[in-house]
Design a protein around this motif. Structure first.
Motif, PDB file in Angstrom:
ATOM      1  N   GLY A 177     -10.905   0.298   5.951  1.00 53.98           N
ATOM      2  CA  GLY A 177     -11.837   0.045   6.753  1.00 53.98           C
ATOM      3  C   GLY A 177     -11.493  -1.179   7.795  1.00 53.98           C
ATOM      4  N   ALA A 178     -12.721  -1.823   8.090  1.00 57.26           N
ATOM      5  CA  ALA A 178     -12.475  -2.856   8.929  1.00 57.26           C
ATOM      6  C   ALA A 178     -11.535  -3.933   8.680  1.00 57.26           C
ATOM      7  CB  ALA A 178     -13.829  -3.531   9.115  1.00 57.26           C
ATOM      8  N   ILE A 179     -11.582  -4.384   7.615  1.00 59.54           N
ATOM      9  CA  ILE A 179     -10.567  -5.324   7.262  1.00 59.54           C
ATOM     10  C   ILE A 179      -9.245  -4.910   7.522  1.00 59.54           C
ATOM     11  CG2 ILE A 179      -9.458  -6.610   5.183  1.00 59.54           C
ATOM     12  CD1 ILE A 179     -12.154  -6.838   4.050  1.00 59.54           C
ATOM     13  N   THR A 180      -8.591  -3.489   7.158  1.00 58.17           N
ATOM     14  CA  THR A 180      -7.429  -3.273   7.553  1.00 58.17           C
ATOM     15  C   THR A 180      -7.233  -3.020   9.295  1.00 58.17           C
ATOM     16  OG1 THR A 180      -7.220  -1.825   5.588  1.00 58.17           O
ATOM     17  CG2 THR A 180      -5.800  -1.091   7.565  1.00 58.17           C
ATOM     18  N   ASP A 181      -8.182  -2.788  10.100  1.00 58.50           N
ATOM     19  CA  ASP A 181      -8.002  -2.750  11.452  1.00 58.50           C
ATOM     20  C   ASP A 181      -7.940  -4.247  11.902  1.00 58.50           C
ATOM     21  OD1 ASP A 181      -8.222  -0.080  12.506  1.00 58.50           O
ATOM     22  OD2 ASP A 181     -10.419   0.014  11.903  1.00 58.50           O
ATOM     23  N   ASP A 182      -8.555  -5.054  11.369  1.00 62.55           N
ATOM     24  CA  ASP A 182      -8.446  -6.528  11.817  1.00 62.55           C
ATOM     25  C   ASP A 182      -7.266  -7.173  11.584  1.00 62.55           C
ATOM     26  OD1 ASP A 182     -11.312  -6.254  12.499  1.00 62.55           O
ATOM     27  OD2 ASP A 182     -11.789  -7.498  10.795  1.00 62.55           O
ATOM     28  N   THR A 183      -6.486  -6.434  10.171  1.00 61.08           N
ATOM     29  CA  THR A 183      -5.156  -6.983   9.994  1.00 61.08           C
ATOM     30  C   THR A 183      -4.062  -6.552  10.903  1.00 61.08           C
ATOM     31  OG1 THR A 183      -5.870  -7.548   7.630  1.00 61.08           O
ATOM     32  CG2 THR A 183      -3.415  -7.265   8.243  1.00 61.08           C
ATOM     33  N   VAL A 184      -4.144  -4.998  11.076  1.00 59.23           N
ATOM     34  CA  VAL A 184      -3.325  -4.594  12.042  1.00 59.23           C
ATOM     35  C   VAL A 184      -3.574  -4.981  13.530  1.00 59.23           C
ATOM     36  CG1 VAL A 184      -2.636  -2.388  13.347  1.00 59.23           C
ATOM     37  CG2 VAL A 184      -3.250  -2.063  10.824  1.00 59.23           C
ATOM     38  N   ASN A 185      -4.528  -5.240  13.763  1.00 52.53           N
ATOM     39  CA  ASN A 185      -4.843  -6.051  15.229  1.00 52.53           C
ATOM     40  C   ASN A 185      -4.197  -7.377  15.366  1.00 52.53           C
ATOM     41  OD1 ASN A 185      -6.060  -3.645  16.083  1.00 52.53           O
ATOM     42  ND2 ASN A 185      -8.241  -4.244  15.664  1.00 52.53           N
ATOM     43  N   ASP A 216       0.768   0.567   4.755  1.00 52.12           N
ATOM     44  CA  ASP A 216      -0.433   0.425   4.593  1.00 52.12           C
ATOM     45  C   ASP A 216      -0.480   0.976   2.923  1.00 52.12           C
ATOM     46  OD1 ASP A 216      -3.284   0.240   3.926  1.00 52.12           O
ATOM     47  OD2 ASP A 216      -3.803   1.708   5.545  1.00 52.12           O
ATOM     48  N   GLY A 217      -0.530   0.185   2.207  1.00 52.21           N
ATOM     49  CA  GLY A 217      -0.710   0.735   0.662  1.00 52.21           C
ATOM     50  C   GLY A 217      -2.096   0.969   0.026  1.00 52.21           C
ATOM     51  N   GLY A 218      -2.982   0.464   0.846  1.00 52.20           N
ATOM     52  CA  GLY A 218      -4.542   0.676   0.437  1.00 52.20           C
ATOM     53  C   GLY A 218      -5.103   2.019   0.429  1.00 52.20           C
ATOM     54  N   ASN A 219      -6.467   2.351   0.359  1.00 48.23           N
ATOM     55  CA  ASN A 219      -7.073   3.428   0.371  1.00 48.23           C
ATOM     56  C   ASN A 219      -7.623   3.787   1.575  1.00 48.23           C
ATOM     57  OD1 ASN A 219      -6.448   4.271  -2.496  1.00 48.23           O
ATOM     58  ND2 ASN A 219      -8.092   3.218  -3.339  1.00 48.23           N
ATOM     59  N   SER A 220      -6.769   3.728   2.577  1.00 42.02           N
ATOM     60  CA  SER A 220      -7.476   4.249   3.913  1.00 42.02           C
ATOM     61  C   SER A 220      -7.757   5.714   4.120  1.00 42.02           C
ATOM     62  CB  SER A 220      -6.575   3.580   5.043  1.00 42.02           C
ATOM     63  OG  SER A 220      -6.428   2.346   5.108  1.00 42.02           O
ATOM     64  N   ASN A 221      -8.819   5.733   4.936  1.00 39.66           N
ATOM     65  CA  ASN A 221      -8.768   7.139   5.155  1.00 39.66           C
ATOM     66  C   ASN A 221      -7.735   7.590   6.204  1.00 39.66           C
ATOM     67  OD1 ASN A 221      -9.932   9.554   6.900  1.00 39.66           O
ATOM     68  ND2 ASN A 221     -11.922   9.017   6.092  1.00 39.66           N
ATOM     69  N   TYR A 222      -7.293   8.649   5.721  1.00 44.19           N
ATOM     70  CA  TYR A 222      -6.146   9.261   6.558  1.00 44.19           C
ATOM     71  C   TYR A 222      -6.147   9.643   8.127  1.00 44.19           C
ATOM     72  CZ  TYR A 222      -7.679  13.874   7.275  1.00 44.19           C
ATOM     73  OH  TYR A 222      -8.379  15.116   7.651  1.00 44.19           O
ATOM     74  N   LYS A 223      -7.489   9.672   8.491  1.00 41.69           N
ATOM     75  CA  LYS A 223      -7.692   9.676   9.921  1.00 41.69           C
ATOM     76  C   LYS A 223      -7.460   8.366  10.458  1.00 41.69           C
ATOM     77  CE  LYS A 223     -10.968  13.652   9.459  1.00 41.69           C
ATOM     78  NZ  LYS A 223     -12.238  14.133   9.374  1.00 41.69           N
ATOM     79  N   ASP A 224      -7.794   7.425   9.861  1.00 45.85           N
ATOM     80  CA  ASP A 224      -7.753   5.896  10.337  1.00 45.85           C
ATOM     81  C   ASP A 224      -6.238   5.732  10.499  1.00 45.85           C
ATOM     82  OD1 ASP A 224     -10.664   5.255  10.635  1.00 45.85           O
ATOM     83  OD2 ASP A 224     -10.689   4.608   8.684  1.00 45.85           O
ATOM     84  N   THR A 225      -5.489   6.148   9.536  1.00 42.39           N
ATOM     85  CA  THR A 225      -4.325   5.819   9.221  1.00 42.39           C
ATOM     86  C   THR A 225      -3.547   6.709  10.813  1.00 42.39           C
ATOM     87  OG1 THR A 225      -4.025   5.825   7.127  1.00 42.39           O
ATOM     88  CG2 THR A 225      -2.148   6.486   8.113  1.00 42.39           C
ATOM     89  N   LEU A 226      -3.967   7.907  10.903  1.00 46.68           N
ATOM     90  CA  LEU A 226      -3.366   8.289  12.237  1.00 46.68           C
ATOM     91  C   LEU A 226      -3.732   7.763  13.453  1.00 46.68           C
ATOM     92  CD1 LEU A 226      -4.279  12.258  11.358  1.00 46.68           C
ATOM     93  CD2 LEU A 226      -1.956  11.200  11.383  1.00 46.68           C
ATOM     94  N   ARG A 227      -4.813   7.059  13.684  1.00 50.84           N
ATOM     95  CA  ARG A 227      -4.933   6.393  14.755  1.00 50.84           C
ATOM     96  C   ARG A 227      -4.424   4.951  14.810  1.00 50.84           C
ATOM     97  NH1 ARG A 227      -8.560   2.036  14.586  1.00 50.84           N
ATOM     98  NH2 ARG A 227      -9.585   3.140  12.706  1.00 50.84           N
ATOM     99  N   ARG A 228      -4.082   4.531  13.790  1.00 49.07           N
ATOM    100  CA  ARG A 228      -3.426   3.294  13.750  1.00 49.07           C
ATOM    101  C   ARG A 228      -1.903   3.595  14.050  1.00 49.07           C
ATOM    102  NH1 ARG A 228      -6.608   2.141   8.504  1.00 49.07           N
ATOM    103  NH2 ARG A 228      -8.529   1.130   9.056  1.00 49.07           N
ATOM    104  N   ALA A 229      -1.382   4.353  13.594  1.00 47.58           N
ATOM    105  CA  ALA A 229       0.084   4.874  13.613  1.00 47.58           C
ATOM    106  C   ALA A 229       0.248   4.992  15.041  1.00 47.58           C
ATOM    107  CB  ALA A 229       0.287   6.073  12.800  1.00 47.58           C
ATOM    108  N   ALA A 230      -0.717   5.660  15.749  1.00 44.37           N
ATOM    109  CA  ALA A 230      -0.512   6.232  17.280  1.00 44.37           C
ATOM    110  C   ALA A 230      -0.583   4.739  18.025  1.00 44.37           C
ATOM    111  CB  ALA A 230      -1.613   6.845  17.658  1.00 44.37           C
TER     112      ALA A 230
END
Length: 301
Positions: free
Chosen positions: A70-78, A92-106
């Motif tokens: 969630g937000a903590i992963t987003d904050d870390t990536v940013n 990302d070795g955490g339990n992220s939602n795959y849809k969030d993963t696709l967005r971050r990967a892009a």
């Protein structure tokens, strides 16, 4: 290989320790000084800031995040993106939602940074037993990381693998956890039935031990169930309140989107939600309705 580890909770710290034992150089970051000291005591290095962590790694860098979804992963990536360079890899070795993963990967792809998602299972036992890893990402990027995955896995060629493109690792782990919900619910219900047959005075720990060998329901979850019953046969001091990490909800939502029936996983999720309703209005209303139409007795609080 060398690796930056971000997030030194119990699982992240254990993974860092296993990597160090396997001959890898690990530099860890966590905002808690005590967490950084703990990995230093186990042979890793530490950094007090993300800037310092990135500076201690040679390009092209590999960084593994073990932080809450969630937000903590987003904050870390940013926070990392301005510090990283083209050719670096972020896992990302955490339990992220795959849809969030696709967005971050892009977002990372726009900066020529590889993004790899690694659904990780093994919990507190991973340090000794190894971790099961379901990996999504570019095939060449995953192959480059093979020495890390081989060290963390139960065996070099067992317990891990690239399951598909980016996002597929977290998608697979989501379904893995949904299956886990169903298995746990079945064990819980079965042992509850056994325990309620009071005239037989069944020893639930003994039964679990019998089932652990040769039975078609034997599993690691049953091993852990037996261990729990051996330590605390009546489960004294444990409240009937079951949390969920969110992945069961995501699995059920995905099943609905795909028109795939998943009644067992869905029911197990509902049971977890039900466990938290200690003052169930629905149950009270059911009792009231029975009284209204049939005159059935109502049990007073």
């Amino acid at each position: 290989m060398e690796l930056g580890m971000i997030g030194l909770g119990r699982m992240g710290a254990n993974m860092a320790q296993r990597l160090v034992r396997g001959g890898h150089r690990v530099v860890g970051f966590d905002p808690k000084p005590e967490a950084r000291k703990a990995i230093e005591d186990n042979g890793a290095e530490s950094a007090a800031t993300l800037d310092a962590l990135v500076a201690k790694l040679k390009a092209p860098r590999t960084l593994w995040m073990m932080v809450p979804a969630g937000a903590i992963t987003d904050d870390t990536v940013n926070a990392l993106l301005p510090l990283l360079s083209a050719g670096d890899t972020l896992i990302d070795g955490g339990n992220s939602n795959y849809k969030d993963t696709l967005r971050r990967a892009a977002t990372c792809a726009g900066k020529n940074i590889q993004y790899v998602d690694c659904g990780t299972s093994g919990g507190i036992w991973g340090l000794a037993e190894g971790y099961s890893m379901m990996i999504g990402g570019d095939a060449a990027a995953v192959e480059h990381l093979r020495p890390i995955f081989e060290t963390l896995a139960p065996g070099k060629d067992t317990g891990w693998g690239r399951v598909g493109p980016v996002g597929s690792g977290h998608f697979t782990k989501m379904v893995h956890n949904g299956i886990e919900y169903g298995l746990m619910q079945a064990y819980a219900e079965g042992f509850s039935i056994l325990g309620h047959k009071q005239e037989f005075a069944l020893d639930l720990h003994q039964i679990a031990e019998i089932w652990r060998t040769g039975s078609v329901v034997r599993s690691w979850l049953l091993d852990l169930t037996s261990d729990a019953l051996g330590k605390n046969p009546k489960l004294d001091g444990i409240a009937p309140w079951v949390a969920d990490s969110g992945e069961g909800r995501w699995t059920v939502a995905e099943a609905i989107d795909l028109d795939v029936p998943a009644p067992v996983i869905t029911a197990s999720l509902i049971e977890r939600l039900r466990s938290r309703d200690t003052d169930s209005f629905a149950d009270k209303l059911l009792a009231a309705m029975r009284n209204e139409f049939g005159g059935h007795a109502i049990k007073k609080e």
